[in-house]
Design an enzyme around this catalytic site. Sequence first.
Site, PDB file in Angstrom:
ATOM      1  N   VAL A   1       0.868  -1.214   0.112  1.00 60.33           N
ATOM      2  CA  VAL A   1      -0.114   0.074   0.093  1.00 60.33           C
ATOM      3  C   VAL A   1       0.832   1.215   0.215  1.00 60.33           C
ATOM      4  O   VAL A   1       0.584   2.059  -0.776  1.00 60.33           O
ATOM      5  CB  VAL A   1      -0.928  -0.006   1.022  1.00 60.33           C
ATOM      6  CG1 VAL A   1      -1.894   1.333   1.164  1.00 60.33           C
ATOM      7  CG2 VAL A   1      -1.659  -1.272   1.344  1.00 60.33           C
TER       8      VAL A   1
ATOM      9  N   VAL B   1     -11.082  -0.395   5.682  1.00 59.49           N
ATOM     10  CA  VAL B   1     -12.365  -1.288   5.497  1.00 59.49           C
ATOM     11  C   VAL B   1     -12.616  -1.331   3.812  1.00 59.49           C
ATOM     12  O   VAL B   1     -12.719  -0.501   3.380  1.00 59.49           O
ATOM     13  CB  VAL B   1     -13.764  -0.988   6.057  1.00 59.49           C
ATOM     14  CG1 VAL B   1     -15.023  -1.842   5.846  1.00 59.49           C
ATOM     15  CG2 VAL B   1     -13.431  -0.792   7.624  1.00 59.49           C
TER      16      VAL B   1
ATOM     17  N   LYS C   1     -13.000  -5.714  10.062  1.00 53.87           N
ATOM     18  CA  LYS C   1     -13.479  -4.933   9.444  1.00 53.87           C
ATOM     19  C   LYS C   1     -15.051  -4.583   9.692  1.00 53.87           C
ATOM     20  O   LYS C   1     -15.684  -3.490   9.918  1.00 53.87           O
ATOM     21  CB  LYS C   1     -13.505  -5.259   7.771  1.00 53.87           C
ATOM     22  CG  LYS C   1     -12.139  -5.173   7.493  1.00 53.87           C
ATOM     23  CD  LYS C   1     -12.026  -5.921   5.857  1.00 53.87           C
ATOM     24  CE  LYS C   1     -10.650  -5.684   5.412  1.00 53.87           C
ATOM     25  NZ  LYS C   1     -10.474  -6.654   4.302  1.00 53.87           N
TER      26      LYS C   1
ATOM     27  N   GLY D   1     -10.628  -1.912   1.244  1.00 58.34           N
ATOM     28  CA  GLY D   1      -9.731  -1.193   0.447  1.00 58.34           C
ATOM     29  C   GLY D   1     -10.307  -0.029  -0.123  1.00 58.34           C
ATOM     30  O   GLY D   1     -10.423   1.138   0.271  1.00 58.34           O
TER      31      GLY D   1
HETATM   32  P1  NAP Z   1       3.329  -4.843   3.421  1.00 59.09           P
HETATM   33  O1  NAP Z   1       3.281  -4.920   2.140  1.00 59.09           O
HETATM   34  O2  NAP Z   1       3.948  -5.881   4.472  1.00 59.09           O
HETATM   35  O3  NAP Z   1       4.078  -3.730   4.101  1.00 59.09           O
HETATM   36  C1  NAP Z   1       4.333  -3.248   5.384  1.00 59.09           C
HETATM   37  C2  NAP Z   1       5.452  -2.181   5.125  1.00 59.09           C
HETATM   38  O4  NAP Z   1       5.741  -1.608   6.291  1.00 59.09           O
HETATM   39  C3  NAP Z   1       6.823  -2.901   4.664  1.00 59.09           C
HETATM   40  O5  NAP Z   1       7.536  -1.882   3.964  1.00 59.09           O
HETATM   41  C4  NAP Z   1       7.508  -3.137   5.935  1.00 59.09           C
HETATM   42  O6  NAP Z   1       8.871  -3.051   5.903  1.00 59.09           O
HETATM   43  C5  NAP Z   1       7.208  -1.835   6.880  1.00 59.09           C
HETATM   44  N1  NAP Z   1       7.237  -2.000   8.090  1.00 59.09           N
HETATM   45  C6  NAP Z   1       6.571  -2.873   9.029  1.00 59.09           C
HETATM   46  N2  NAP Z   1       7.064  -2.541  10.370  1.00 59.09           N
HETATM   47  C7  NAP Z   1       7.969  -1.519  10.306  1.00 59.09           C
HETATM   48  C8  NAP Z   1       8.729  -1.032  11.493  1.00 59.09           C
HETATM   49  N3  NAP Z   1       8.329  -1.411  12.831  1.00 59.09           N
HETATM   50  N4  NAP Z   1       9.441   0.113  11.020  1.00 59.09           N
HETATM   51  C9  NAP Z   1       9.494   0.607   9.601  1.00 59.09           C
HETATM   52  N5  NAP Z   1       8.884  -0.014   8.615  1.00 59.09           N
HETATM   53  C10 NAP Z   1       8.068  -1.138   9.068  1.00 59.09           C
HETATM   54  O7  NAP Z   1       1.826  -4.489   4.106  1.00 59.09           O
HETATM   55  P2  NAP Z   1       0.541  -3.749   3.157  1.00 59.09           P
HETATM   56  O8  NAP Z   1      -0.129  -4.919   2.396  1.00 59.09           O
HETATM   57  O9  NAP Z   1       1.270  -2.617   2.318  1.00 59.09           O
HETATM   58  O10 NAP Z   1      -0.390  -3.137   4.169  1.00 59.09           O
HETATM   59  C11 NAP Z   1      -0.063  -2.114   4.924  1.00 59.09           C
HETATM   60  C12 NAP Z   1      -1.306  -1.840   5.699  1.00 59.09           C
HETATM   61  O11 NAP Z   1      -2.421  -1.634   5.093  1.00 59.09           O
HETATM   62  C13 NAP Z   1      -1.873  -2.855   6.582  1.00 59.09           C
HETATM   63  O12 NAP Z   1      -2.196  -2.375   7.934  1.00 59.09           O
HETATM   64  C14 NAP Z   1      -2.891  -3.561   5.899  1.00 59.09           C
HETATM   65  O13 NAP Z   1      -3.702  -4.221   6.925  1.00 59.09           O
HETATM   66  C15 NAP Z   1      -3.809  -2.694   5.360  1.00 59.09           C
HETATM   67  N6  NAP Z   1      -4.277  -2.779   4.264  1.00 59.09           N
HETATM   68  C16 NAP Z   1      -3.598  -3.546   3.178  1.00 59.09           C
HETATM   69  C17 NAP Z   1      -4.311  -3.687   1.961  1.00 59.09           C
HETATM   70  C18 NAP Z   1      -3.671  -4.612   1.008  1.00 59.09           C
HETATM   71  O14 NAP Z   1      -4.305  -4.825  -0.008  1.00 59.09           O
HETATM   72  N7  NAP Z   1      -2.312  -4.960   1.018  1.00 59.09           N
HETATM   73  C19 NAP Z   1      -5.782  -3.505   1.850  1.00 59.09           C
HETATM   74  C20 NAP Z   1      -6.307  -2.727   2.833  1.00 59.09           C
HETATM   75  C21 NAP Z   1      -5.668  -2.452   3.873  1.00 59.09           C
HETATM   76  P3  NAP Z   1       9.992  -4.567   5.586  1.00 59.09           P
HETATM   77  O15 NAP Z   1       9.440  -4.692   4.287  1.00 59.09           O
HETATM   78  O16 NAP Z   1      11.014  -4.076   5.662  1.00 59.09           O
HETATM   79  O17 NAP Z   1       9.253  -5.499   6.604  1.00 59.09           O
HETATM   80  N1  HSE Z   2      -6.385  -9.742   2.985  1.00 61.20           N
HETATM   81  C1  HSE Z   2      -7.340  -9.045   2.518  1.00 61.20           C
HETATM   82  C2  HSE Z   2      -8.394  -9.497   1.454  1.00 61.20           C
HETATM   83  C3  HSE Z   2      -6.928  -7.735   1.987  1.00 61.20           C
HETATM   84  O1  HSE Z   2      -8.230 -10.764   0.777  1.00 61.20           O
HETATM   85  O2  HSE Z   2      -9.464  -8.835   1.207  1.00 61.20           O
HETATM   86  C4  HSE Z   2      -6.687  -6.642   3.134  1.00 61.20           C
HETATM   87  O3  HSE Z   2      -7.508  -6.304   3.918  1.00 61.20           O
END
Ligand code: NAP
Ligand code: HSE
Length: 431
Positions: free
Chosen positions: A16, A134, A207, A136
């Site tokens: 994200v 919630v 959510k 996305g």
């Molecule tokens: P992700 O790909 O795992 O990315 C997390 C990032 O945060 C990585 O770059 C990680 O670094 C960094 N990070 C984690 N802990 C850290 C710390 N203590 N200090 C500095 N950097 C740190 O996760 P994501 O999918 O982007 O999700 C991010 C948020 O959005 C989450 O809360 C998730 O629930 C929410 N979300 C995600 C989606 C989705 O489609 N992915 C949809 C809705 C909501 P490293 O790579 O070095 O570990």
């Molecule tokens: N893992 C979730 C999904 C996306 O499959 O909808 C992040 O909320």
Amino acid sequence: MENKVINAALLGLGTVGTGVYKVLKNQEEEMSAKIGSQVKIKKILVRNLEKAASKVEDPAILTNQWEDILNDPDIEIVIELMGGINPARSYILAALNAGKHVVSANKDLIAVYGQELLAAAEANHVDFLFEAAVAGGIPIIRPLKQCLAGNHMSEVMGIVNGTTNFILTKMTQEGMEFADALALATELGYAEADPTADIEGLDAGRKVAILASVAFNSRVVFDDVHIEGITKISAKDIRYAREMGCDIKLLGVARNEEDGIEAYVCPMLIPSGHPLASVNDSYNAVFVHGDAVEDAMFFGRGAGELPTASAVVGDIFDIVRNIRSNCTARIGCTCYKEIPVKKMEDTHNCYFLRMQVEDRCGVLAEMTAVFAKYHVSVAQIIQKETKAQDCAEVVVITARVREGDFRTAIKELETRDSIRKISSILRVYNK
Ligand code: NAP
Ligand code: HSE
């Protein structure tokens, strides 16, 4: 007001975070015309500077020191996209207490500590926005807090997890078993390496807690939500459901009833004609019912780099407009009621029950006699012979009944010799 630059910082540059960086770049040319200011990402917090360097134009904006952001008075907006409870919670609280606005997509955190974070925002007269937490890319938090504020919402429910919707779609359309559909979801990158949060319903539960809190103006936390995943669903359940005019979806349901709020996530049968039944693959949809608007449905991508970034950037732009108009913290916590959350046993639903019974005269009468004792009425029934001798498979859909009564009836049925095995019990969505 002059067209000033507003500095922001990203915490995390994963899926994200990278999406937000790209969308802001993509908006650069028209941003000033659109919101009256230019948002500049001044710093990005990462753990591994080297790994992140290729993702940004100027690696000098990367830091692995949170204090570089917290102590920079020029940074007005902090965008938390790290995920998890800690250190995200302490970083957000520190940012709010330092007078910085915060945007977050962190449902895990908000479903548990939302009240604390919103209270800190209010105390510091800053914004804390979380549209992306919630579903996305689907706008639902802002519509509930603003566009639909003239309603008493009685229900908010839907498909809020893309991974499980993809798995159930494959099981329905291609007859796959759960394990094969999960393997495909993993291969295609829908399911994470550890899919527990998705397939066990935890992600959807978080959510639902957030949706219920916003929709009913009363705090519902993750622990209040009854959660069941999809791991026990079989292709056979789906085939029977279809014979009975339904599809099976992992639904998140929140209802504001006279005696309290119901909040649960579970695989449910839903009539095939319901708009949610045709929400397939990894798509999400949220269905709301209000006393003025009646029914409304929100559909789209519930996850992914750019769809989720779309919601995050919407929040950032909202904050910029608020800063420019000197009206920050205009809409904070909207939980001004204290409605109790009901126990699952006090909810009312119809139930789908698949069982193996002795194939002899009088067994169905025995079953319905037990049902009658606990006010369970049969609405639909299918009986099929099985390969096993003297055994038949019976599938029942009940009329609406209190869950506690239904469970007691099931306990008693399980003591009867004629009921060899109860293979599945699922709820049926019936509003
Ligand atoms: P992700 O790909 O795992 O990315 C997390 C990032 O945060 C990585 O770059 C990680 O670094 C960094 N990070 C984690 N802990 C850290 C710390 N203590 N200090 C500095 N950097 C740190 O996760 P994501 O999918 O982007 O999700 C991010 C948020 O959005 C989450 O809360 C998730 O629930 C929410 N979300 C995600 C989606 C989705 O489609 N992915 C949809 C809705 C909501 P490293 O790579 O070095 O570990
Ligand atoms: N893992 C979730 C999904 C996306 O499959 O909808 C992040 O909320």
